[in-house]
Motif scaffolding. Structure first.
Motif, PDB file in Angstrom:
ATOM      1  N   ASN A   1       4.135   5.161  -4.340  1.00  0.00           N
ATOM      2  CA  ASN A   1       4.180   6.443  -5.028  1.00  0.00           C
ATOM      3  C   ASN A   1       5.504   6.573  -5.771  1.00  0.00           C
ATOM      4  O   ASN A   1       6.267   5.617  -5.857  1.00  0.00           O
ATOM      5  CB  ASN A   1       3.963   7.607  -4.039  1.00  0.00           C
TER       6      ASN A   1
ATOM      7  N   ALA B   1       4.586  13.466   0.437  1.00  0.00           N
ATOM      8  CA  ALA B   1       3.619  13.736   1.511  1.00  0.00           C
ATOM      9  C   ALA B   1       3.234  15.211   1.532  1.00  0.00           C
ATOM     10  O   ALA B   1       2.079  15.559   1.799  1.00  0.00           O
ATOM     11  CB  ALA B   1       4.215  13.324   2.856  1.00  0.00           C
TER      12      ALA B   1
ATOM     13  N   THR C   1       0.846  -1.185   0.000  1.00  0.00           N
ATOM     14  CA  THR C   1       0.000   0.000   0.000  1.00  0.00           C
ATOM     15  C   THR C   1       0.887   1.243   0.000  1.00  0.00           C
ATOM     16  O   THR C   1       2.073   1.175   0.326  1.00  0.00           O
ATOM     17  CB  THR C   1      -0.929   0.034   1.228  1.00  0.00           C
ATOM     18  N   GLY C   2       0.303   2.379  -0.390  1.00  0.00           N
ATOM     19  CA  GLY C   2       1.037   3.633  -0.359  1.00  0.00           C
ATOM     20  C   GLY C   2       2.133   3.745  -1.398  1.00  0.00           C
ATOM     21  O   GLY C   2       3.074   4.523  -1.232  1.00  0.00           O
TER      22      GLY C   2
ATOM     23  N   GLU D   1      -0.146  10.101  -6.181  1.00  0.00           N
ATOM     24  CA  GLU D   1      -0.010   8.650  -6.168  1.00  0.00           C
ATOM     25  C   GLU D   1      -0.009   8.123  -4.736  1.00  0.00           C
ATOM     26  O   GLU D   1       0.744   8.594  -3.894  1.00  0.00           O
ATOM     27  CB  GLU D   1       1.285   8.232  -6.869  1.00  0.00           C
ATOM     28  N   ASN D   2      -0.869   7.165  -4.513  1.00  0.00           N
ATOM     29  CA  ASN D   2      -0.937   6.483  -3.223  1.00  0.00           C
ATOM     30  C   ASN D   2      -1.487   5.084  -3.480  1.00  0.00           C
ATOM     31  O   ASN D   2      -2.452   4.648  -2.867  1.00  0.00           O
ATOM     32  CB  ASN D   2      -1.836   7.268  -2.261  1.00  0.00           C
TER      33      ASN D   2
ATOM     34  N   ASN E   1       0.681  15.701  -1.355  1.00  0.00           N
ATOM     35  CA  ASN E   1      -0.608  15.063  -1.086  1.00  0.00           C
ATOM     36  C   ASN E   1      -1.362  15.746   0.042  1.00  0.00           C
ATOM     37  O   ASN E   1      -2.584  15.922  -0.024  1.00  0.00           O
ATOM     38  CB  ASN E   1      -0.402  13.579  -0.759  1.00  0.00           C
TER      39      ASN E   1
END
Length: 391
Positions: A221, A351, A218-219, A229-230, A354
Protein backbone atom coordinates in the motif's frame (compact mmCIF):
# COMPACT_ATOMS: atom_id res chain seq x y z
CA UNK A 1 41.53 -102.67 13.65
CA UNK A 2 44.46 -100.33 14.12
CA UNK A 3 45.11 -97.53 11.55
CA UNK A 4 48.67 -96.85 10.36
CA UNK A 5 49.85 -93.24 11.24
CA UNK A 6 53.50 -93.87 10.36
CA UNK A 7 55.28 -91.49 7.88
CA UNK A 8 54.87 -92.44 4.24
CA UNK A 9 51.58 -94.22 4.85
CA UNK A 10 48.33 -93.74 2.90
CA UNK A 11 46.89 -91.46 5.58
CA UNK A 12 49.75 -89.01 5.12
CA UNK A 13 49.16 -88.81 1.35
CA UNK A 14 45.46 -88.10 1.85
CA UNK A 15 46.33 -85.33 4.30
CA UNK A 16 48.72 -83.75 1.79
CA UNK A 17 46.05 -83.79 -0.95
CA UNK A 18 43.50 -82.20 1.41
CA UNK A 19 45.91 -79.41 2.34
CA UNK A 20 46.70 -78.75 -1.34
CA UNK A 21 43.00 -78.65 -2.27
CA UNK A 22 42.23 -76.21 0.53
CA UNK A 23 45.12 -73.97 -0.55
CA UNK A 24 43.84 -73.89 -4.15
CA UNK A 25 40.32 -73.10 -2.96
CA UNK A 26 41.56 -70.23 -0.79
CA UNK A 27 43.67 -68.82 -3.63
CA UNK A 28 40.74 -68.87 -6.05
CA UNK A 29 38.55 -67.16 -3.45
CA UNK A 30 41.12 -64.45 -2.83
CA UNK A 31 41.44 -63.83 -6.58
CA UNK A 32 37.69 -63.53 -7.04
CA UNK A 33 37.40 -61.20 -4.06
CA UNK A 34 40.22 -58.98 -5.34
CA UNK A 35 38.59 -58.70 -8.77
CA UNK A 36 35.24 -57.85 -7.21
CA UNK A 37 36.47 -55.33 -4.66
CA UNK A 38 39.72 -54.04 -6.12
CA UNK A 39 40.21 -51.10 -8.54
CA UNK A 40 38.25 -51.35 -11.79
CA UNK A 41 40.22 -51.85 -14.97
CA UNK A 42 40.73 -48.88 -17.23
CA UNK A 43 37.91 -48.36 -19.69
CA UNK A 44 34.96 -46.10 -20.57
CA UNK A 45 33.46 -44.13 -17.67
CA UNK A 46 29.87 -44.94 -16.71
CA UNK A 47 27.19 -42.75 -18.30
CA UNK A 48 26.32 -39.58 -16.31
CA UNK A 49 23.15 -39.40 -14.18
CA UNK A 50 23.28 -43.17 -13.59
CA UNK A 51 22.77 -43.63 -9.87
CA UNK A 52 23.71 -46.89 -8.21
CA UNK A 53 20.69 -48.33 -6.45
CA UNK A 54 22.97 -49.63 -3.78
CA UNK A 55 24.06 -46.17 -2.61
CA UNK A 56 21.90 -43.76 -0.71
CA UNK A 57 21.81 -40.51 -2.68
CA UNK A 58 23.48 -37.44 -1.22
CA UNK A 59 21.00 -34.96 0.31
CA UNK A 60 21.76 -32.57 -2.55
CA UNK A 61 20.90 -35.32 -5.03
CA UNK A 62 17.62 -35.97 -3.21
CA UNK A 63 16.73 -32.28 -3.41
CA UNK A 64 17.63 -32.22 -7.10
CA UNK A 65 15.42 -35.23 -7.84
CA UNK A 66 12.55 -33.71 -5.87
CA UNK A 67 12.94 -30.42 -7.71
CA UNK A 68 12.88 -32.15 -11.08
CA UNK A 69 9.73 -34.05 -10.11
CA UNK A 70 8.10 -30.87 -8.78
CA UNK A 71 9.08 -28.93 -11.90
CA UNK A 72 7.63 -31.58 -14.17
CA UNK A 73 4.41 -31.53 -12.15
CA UNK A 74 4.20 -27.75 -12.23
CA UNK A 75 4.84 -27.60 -15.97
CA UNK A 76 1.81 -29.76 -16.52
CA UNK A 77 -0.08 -27.62 -14.04
CA UNK A 78 0.84 -24.42 -15.90
CA UNK A 79 -0.61 -25.82 -19.10
CA UNK A 80 -3.84 -26.79 -17.41
CA UNK A 81 -4.11 -23.57 -15.43
CA UNK A 82 -3.38 -21.42 -18.47
CA UNK A 83 -6.05 -23.14 -20.53
CA UNK A 84 -8.59 -22.88 -17.72
CA UNK A 85 -7.94 -19.20 -17.02
CA UNK A 86 -7.69 -18.20 -20.68
CA UNK A 87 -11.24 -19.42 -21.27
CA UNK A 88 -12.41 -16.73 -18.81
CA UNK A 89 -10.21 -13.79 -19.87
CA UNK A 90 -11.34 -11.31 -22.52
CA UNK A 91 -9.81 -8.43 -24.45
CA UNK A 92 -11.48 -5.04 -24.04
CA UNK A 93 -11.41 -2.30 -26.67
CA UNK A 94 -12.72 1.17 -25.89
CA UNK A 95 -13.29 4.31 -27.92
CA UNK A 96 -13.68 7.84 -26.63
CA UNK A 97 -15.12 10.40 -29.01
CA UNK A 98 -13.53 13.83 -28.60
CA UNK A 99 -15.63 17.02 -28.62
CA UNK A 100 -16.57 18.15 -32.11
CA UNK A 101 -14.13 20.66 -33.51
CA UNK A 102 -15.23 24.19 -34.34
CA UNK A 103 -15.36 25.37 -37.95
CA UNK A 104 -12.23 27.16 -39.11
CA UNK A 105 -13.83 30.59 -39.03
CA UNK A 106 -14.80 30.14 -35.38
CA UNK A 107 -11.49 28.71 -34.20
CA UNK A 108 -9.26 31.18 -32.37
CA UNK A 109 -6.12 29.83 -34.04
CA UNK A 110 -7.66 29.79 -37.50
CA UNK A 111 -6.28 26.26 -38.04
CA UNK A 112 -7.70 23.60 -40.28
CA UNK A 113 -10.52 21.43 -39.07
CA UNK A 114 -9.50 17.81 -39.55
CA UNK A 115 -11.74 14.78 -39.26
CA UNK A 116 -12.53 13.93 -35.66
CA UNK A 117 -10.71 10.80 -34.60
CA UNK A 118 -11.76 8.77 -31.59
CA UNK A 119 -9.17 7.94 -28.98
CA UNK A 120 -8.90 4.15 -28.71
CA UNK A 121 -7.37 2.05 -25.97
CA UNK A 122 -7.26 -1.55 -24.94
CA UNK A 123 -7.22 -3.67 -21.82
CA UNK A 124 -8.33 -6.99 -20.45
CA UNK A 125 -11.15 -8.34 -18.33
CA UNK A 126 -12.25 -11.47 -16.49
CA UNK A 127 -15.59 -13.24 -16.87
CA UNK A 128 -16.93 -13.60 -13.31
CA UNK A 129 -20.47 -14.85 -13.91
CA UNK A 130 -22.24 -16.87 -16.59
CA UNK A 131 -24.82 -14.07 -16.88
CA UNK A 132 -22.24 -12.02 -18.77
CA UNK A 133 -20.58 -10.02 -16.00
CA UNK A 134 -16.96 -9.04 -16.62
CA UNK A 135 -14.59 -7.58 -14.02
CA UNK A 136 -11.91 -5.14 -15.15
CA UNK A 137 -10.10 -1.98 -14.08
CA UNK A 138 -11.94 1.32 -13.92
CA UNK A 139 -9.15 3.05 -15.83
CA UNK A 140 -9.65 0.64 -18.75
CA UNK A 141 -13.21 1.85 -19.41
CA UNK A 142 -13.23 5.28 -17.78
CA UNK A 143 -14.75 7.92 -20.05
CA UNK A 144 -15.33 5.45 -22.89
CA UNK A 145 -18.23 6.06 -25.27
CA UNK A 146 -18.00 2.63 -26.87
CA UNK A 147 -16.79 -0.66 -25.37
CA UNK A 148 -16.25 -3.86 -27.33
CA UNK A 149 -15.21 -7.17 -25.82
CA UNK A 150 -13.43 -9.94 -27.68
CA UNK A 151 -14.41 -13.21 -26.05
CA UNK A 152 -12.58 -16.54 -26.24
CA UNK A 153 -13.09 -17.92 -29.73
CA UNK A 154 -12.73 -14.37 -31.14
CA UNK A 155 -16.40 -13.51 -30.73
CA UNK A 156 -16.89 -9.76 -30.42
CA UNK A 157 -19.70 -8.28 -28.38
CA UNK A 158 -20.75 -4.80 -27.30
CA UNK A 159 -20.50 -4.26 -23.55
CA UNK A 160 -22.16 -1.83 -21.18
CA UNK A 161 -20.89 -0.53 -17.86
CA UNK A 162 -22.80 -1.90 -14.87
CA UNK A 163 -20.88 0.21 -12.36
CA UNK A 164 -17.46 1.55 -11.48
CA UNK A 165 -15.42 2.18 -8.33
CA UNK A 166 -12.62 4.67 -8.99
CA UNK A 167 -11.24 4.38 -5.45
CA UNK A 168 -10.33 0.72 -5.95
CA UNK A 169 -9.91 1.09 -9.74
CA UNK A 170 -12.45 -1.63 -10.49
CA UNK A 171 -15.40 -1.78 -12.87
CA UNK A 172 -18.00 -4.33 -13.91
CA UNK A 173 -19.20 -4.70 -17.50
CA UNK A 174 -21.91 -6.89 -18.98
CA UNK A 175 -22.34 -8.57 -22.34
CA UNK A 176 -25.51 -10.27 -23.56
CA UNK A 177 -24.02 -13.60 -24.62
CA UNK A 178 -24.80 -17.08 -23.35
CA UNK A 179 -22.41 -19.96 -22.76
CA UNK A 180 -19.67 -17.98 -21.05
CA UNK A 181 -17.19 -19.72 -18.75
CA UNK A 182 -16.71 -17.77 -15.50
CA UNK A 183 -13.42 -17.97 -13.63
CA UNK A 184 -13.07 -19.69 -10.27
CA UNK A 185 -12.07 -17.52 -7.31
CA UNK A 186 -9.19 -18.61 -5.11
CA UNK A 187 -9.29 -18.56 -1.33
CA UNK A 188 -7.70 -15.18 -0.45
CA UNK A 189 -5.96 -16.73 2.56
CA UNK A 190 -4.17 -19.21 0.30
CA UNK A 191 -2.02 -16.58 -1.43
CA UNK A 192 1.48 -16.56 0.03
CA UNK A 193 4.81 -15.00 -0.91
CA UNK A 194 6.68 -17.40 -3.18
CA UNK A 195 3.57 -18.92 -4.76
CA UNK A 196 3.77 -19.44 -8.51
CA UNK A 197 1.26 -17.27 -10.41
CA UNK A 198 0.30 -16.67 -14.03
CA UNK A 199 -0.76 -13.34 -15.55
CA UNK A 200 -3.28 -13.64 -18.39
CA UNK A 201 -4.21 -10.69 -20.59
CA UNK A 202 -3.66 -8.85 -23.87
CA UNK A 203 -0.38 -6.88 -23.63
CA UNK A 204 0.15 -4.28 -26.34
CA UNK A 205 -2.80 -5.73 -28.23
CA UNK A 206 -0.77 -8.65 -29.57
CA UNK A 207 -3.39 -11.16 -28.41
CA UNK A 208 -4.02 -13.19 -25.31
CA UNK A 209 -0.76 -13.93 -23.54
CA UNK A 210 0.25 -15.90 -20.44
CA UNK A 211 3.31 -14.98 -18.36
CA UNK A 212 4.64 -16.72 -15.26
CA UNK A 213 6.21 -15.52 -12.03
CA UNK A 214 5.81 -15.65 -8.28
CA UNK A 215 4.05 -13.65 -5.59
CA UNK A 216 6.78 -11.22 -4.54
CA UNK A 217 4.85 -9.56 -1.70
CA UNK A 218 1.34 -9.07 -0.36
CA UNK A 219 -0.40 -6.14 1.30
CA UNK A 220 1.46 -3.47 -0.66
CA UNK A 221 0.00 0.00 0.00
CA UNK A 222 0.94 3.69 0.08
CA UNK A 223 1.88 3.52 -3.59
CA UNK A 224 -0.39 6.41 -4.57
CA UNK A 225 -2.18 4.33 -7.21
CA UNK A 226 -5.61 3.96 -5.59
CA UNK A 227 -7.37 5.21 -2.48
CA UNK A 228 -7.74 1.64 -1.24
CA UNK A 229 -4.54 -0.33 -1.72
CA UNK A 230 -3.76 -3.86 -0.63
CA UNK A 231 -1.86 -5.03 -3.68
CA UNK A 232 -0.34 -8.39 -4.52
CA UNK A 233 3.12 -7.73 -5.96
CA UNK A 234 4.37 -10.14 -8.62
CA UNK A 235 7.28 -10.47 -11.01
CA UNK A 236 5.11 -12.06 -13.70
CA UNK A 237 5.46 -9.81 -16.75
CA UNK A 238 2.61 -7.28 -16.83
CA UNK A 239 2.57 -4.74 -19.64
CA UNK A 240 0.16 -2.14 -21.06
CA UNK A 241 -2.97 -3.98 -22.13
CA UNK A 242 -2.75 -6.44 -19.22
CA UNK A 243 -4.77 -4.07 -17.04
CA UNK A 244 -7.97 -5.75 -15.87
CA UNK A 245 -6.67 -9.22 -16.71
CA UNK A 246 -6.34 -12.20 -14.40
CA UNK A 247 -3.60 -13.20 -11.99
CA UNK A 248 -4.19 -16.89 -11.27
CA UNK A 249 -2.61 -19.68 -9.25
CA UNK A 250 -1.35 -22.97 -10.68
CA UNK A 251 -4.88 -24.35 -10.53
CA UNK A 252 -6.20 -21.54 -12.72
CA UNK A 253 -8.06 -19.88 -9.82
CA UNK A 254 -8.27 -16.09 -9.71
CA UNK A 255 -6.06 -14.51 -7.04
CA UNK A 256 -6.06 -10.93 -8.34
CA UNK A 257 -6.84 -8.39 -11.06
CA UNK A 258 -3.71 -7.07 -12.76
CA UNK A 259 -3.69 -3.30 -12.40
CA UNK A 260 -0.34 -1.55 -12.59
CA UNK A 261 3.37 -1.90 -13.22
CA UNK A 262 6.32 -0.13 -11.67
CA UNK A 263 8.46 1.25 -14.43
CA UNK A 264 10.91 4.09 -14.95
CA UNK A 265 11.21 3.48 -18.68
CA UNK A 266 7.70 2.48 -19.69
CA UNK A 267 8.53 -1.23 -19.89
CA UNK A 268 8.08 -4.12 -17.48
CA UNK A 269 10.58 -4.07 -14.57
CA UNK A 270 9.50 -7.28 -12.87
CA UNK A 271 7.30 -5.35 -10.44
CA UNK A 272 3.59 -5.62 -11.12
CA UNK A 273 0.61 -5.06 -8.87
CA UNK A 274 -2.72 -6.86 -8.73
CA UNK A 275 -5.85 -6.08 -6.72
CA UNK A 276 -6.40 -9.10 -4.43
CA UNK A 277 -9.43 -11.28 -5.03
CA UNK A 278 -10.83 -10.42 -1.59
CA UNK A 279 -11.24 -6.73 -2.47
CA UNK A 280 -12.19 -7.44 -6.08
CA UNK A 281 -14.98 -9.77 -5.04
CA UNK A 282 -16.33 -7.38 -2.42
CA UNK A 283 -16.51 -4.54 -4.95
CA UNK A 284 -17.87 -6.74 -7.73
CA UNK A 285 -20.72 -8.12 -5.62
CA UNK A 286 -21.82 -4.65 -4.54
CA UNK A 287 -21.74 -3.28 -8.08
CA UNK A 288 -23.74 -6.21 -9.46
CA UNK A 289 -26.29 -5.90 -6.65
CA UNK A 290 -26.70 -2.11 -6.53
CA UNK A 291 -24.63 -0.57 -9.32
CA UNK A 292 -22.33 1.16 -6.84
CA UNK A 293 -20.07 0.59 -3.84
CA UNK A 294 -21.03 1.76 -0.35
CA UNK A 295 -18.32 2.26 2.24
CA UNK A 296 -18.18 3.31 5.83
CA UNK A 297 -16.91 6.80 6.66
CA UNK A 298 -15.59 8.50 9.80
CA UNK A 299 -15.05 12.12 8.81
CA UNK A 300 -11.52 12.43 10.21
CA UNK A 301 -7.96 13.03 9.14
CA UNK A 302 -5.24 11.03 10.85
CA UNK A 303 -1.52 10.35 11.00
CA UNK A 304 0.56 7.28 11.80
CA UNK A 305 1.79 6.78 15.34
CA UNK A 306 5.30 5.33 15.61
CA UNK A 307 6.44 3.56 18.76
CA UNK A 308 9.32 5.55 20.28
CA UNK A 309 11.34 2.48 21.27
CA UNK A 310 10.74 -0.05 18.51
CA UNK A 311 9.96 2.31 15.65
CA UNK A 312 6.99 0.13 14.72
CA UNK A 313 3.56 1.45 13.73
CA UNK A 314 1.41 1.77 16.83
CA UNK A 315 -1.95 3.18 15.76
CA UNK A 316 -3.65 6.03 13.92
CA UNK A 317 -3.85 9.38 15.73
CA UNK A 318 -6.80 11.63 14.85
CA UNK A 319 -5.53 15.01 13.69
CA UNK A 320 -8.90 16.59 12.88
CA UNK A 321 -12.51 15.54 13.41
CA UNK A 322 -15.25 16.86 11.14
CA UNK A 323 -17.96 18.72 13.04
CA UNK A 324 -21.17 16.67 13.32
CA UNK A 325 -19.46 13.78 11.54
CA UNK A 326 -19.69 10.17 12.79
CA UNK A 327 -16.67 10.40 15.09
CA UNK A 328 -17.65 13.80 16.45
CA UNK A 329 -21.11 12.49 17.31
CA UNK A 330 -19.54 9.48 19.02
CA UNK A 331 -17.40 11.72 21.23
CA UNK A 332 -14.03 11.16 19.64
CA UNK A 333 -11.74 14.14 19.31
CA UNK A 334 -8.43 15.22 17.86
CA UNK A 335 -5.53 13.65 19.73
CA UNK A 336 -7.25 10.30 20.26
CA UNK A 337 -5.34 7.32 18.86
CA UNK A 338 -7.33 4.46 17.31
CA UNK A 339 -5.78 1.14 18.33
CA UNK A 340 -8.41 -1.36 17.15
CA UNK A 341 -11.80 -1.61 15.43
CA UNK A 342 -14.11 -4.48 16.37
CA UNK A 343 -11.13 -6.20 17.98
CA UNK A 344 -8.93 -5.94 14.86
CA UNK A 345 -5.66 -4.11 15.42
CA UNK A 346 -5.19 -0.81 13.59
CA UNK A 347 -1.43 -0.25 13.19
CA UNK A 348 -1.61 2.82 10.91
CA UNK A 349 -3.81 5.18 8.91
CA UNK A 350 -3.97 2.83 5.91
CA UNK A 351 -5.51 0.16 8.12
CA UNK A 352 -7.92 2.74 9.58
CA UNK A 353 -9.16 3.71 6.11
CA UNK A 354 -9.46 0.14 4.83
CA UNK A 355 -11.16 -1.24 7.93
CA UNK A 356 -13.75 1.53 8.25
CA UNK A 357 -14.47 1.41 4.51
CA UNK A 358 -15.29 -2.29 4.78
CA UNK A 359 -18.00 -1.59 7.39
CA UNK A 360 -21.54 -1.04 6.15
CA UNK A 361 -22.68 2.56 6.48
CA UNK A 362 -25.19 3.03 9.29
CA UNK A 363 -23.83 0.15 11.35
CA UNK A 364 -21.98 0.51 14.63
CA UNK A 365 -18.37 -0.43 15.24
CA UNK A 366 -16.44 -0.74 18.48
CA UNK A 367 -13.36 1.49 18.56
CA UNK A 368 -10.53 0.94 21.02
CA UNK A 369 -9.01 4.36 21.57
CA UNK A 370 -6.02 5.64 23.52
CA UNK A 371 -6.76 9.03 25.10
CA UNK A 372 -3.79 10.36 26.95
CA UNK A 373 -2.55 7.35 28.90
CA UNK A 374 -5.90 5.62 29.21
CA UNK A 375 -7.49 3.17 26.77
CA UNK A 376 -11.24 3.40 26.29
CA UNK A 377 -13.89 1.82 24.07
CA UNK A 378 -16.29 3.92 22.01
CA UNK A 379 -19.19 2.87 19.76
CA UNK A 380 -19.21 4.75 16.45
CA UNK A 381 -22.02 4.68 13.91
CA UNK A 382 -20.35 4.99 10.54
CA UNK A 383 -21.62 7.31 7.85
CA UNK A 384 -21.68 6.92 4.06
CA UNK A 385 -18.38 7.67 2.37
CA UNK A 386 -18.90 10.46 -0.17
CA UNK A 387 -18.68 9.42 -3.80
CA UNK A 388 -15.46 10.25 -5.60
CA UNK A 389 -15.77 12.42 -8.64
CA UNK A 390 -14.61 10.88 -11.87
CA UNK A 391 -11.30 12.17 -13.13
Amino acid sequence: MNRDYSPGGPSVLRSLWLVLAQAITIAVGVLLAWRALGPAPAGPSPAPDVVSVQEAPHPASVASIQNRVATASLEGGFRTAAAKASASVVNIYTRKTPPRRLPNWLRPDGGEDGATQGASSLGSGVIVAAQGYILTNNHVVEGADEIAVMLPGEKVAEARVVGTDPESDLAVLRVEIAGLQPITFADPASVQVGDVVLAVGDPFGVGQTVTQGIVSATGRNRLGINTFENFIQTDAAINPGNSGGALVDTSGHLVGINTAIYSRSGGSQGIGFAIPVSLARQVMEQIIATGRVSRGWLGVSARDVIHETTGAAAGAALVAVQRDGPTDQAGLRAGDTVLAINGKEIPDTAALINETAAIKPGSQAQFKVLRGREATTVLVELGQRPAVRKR
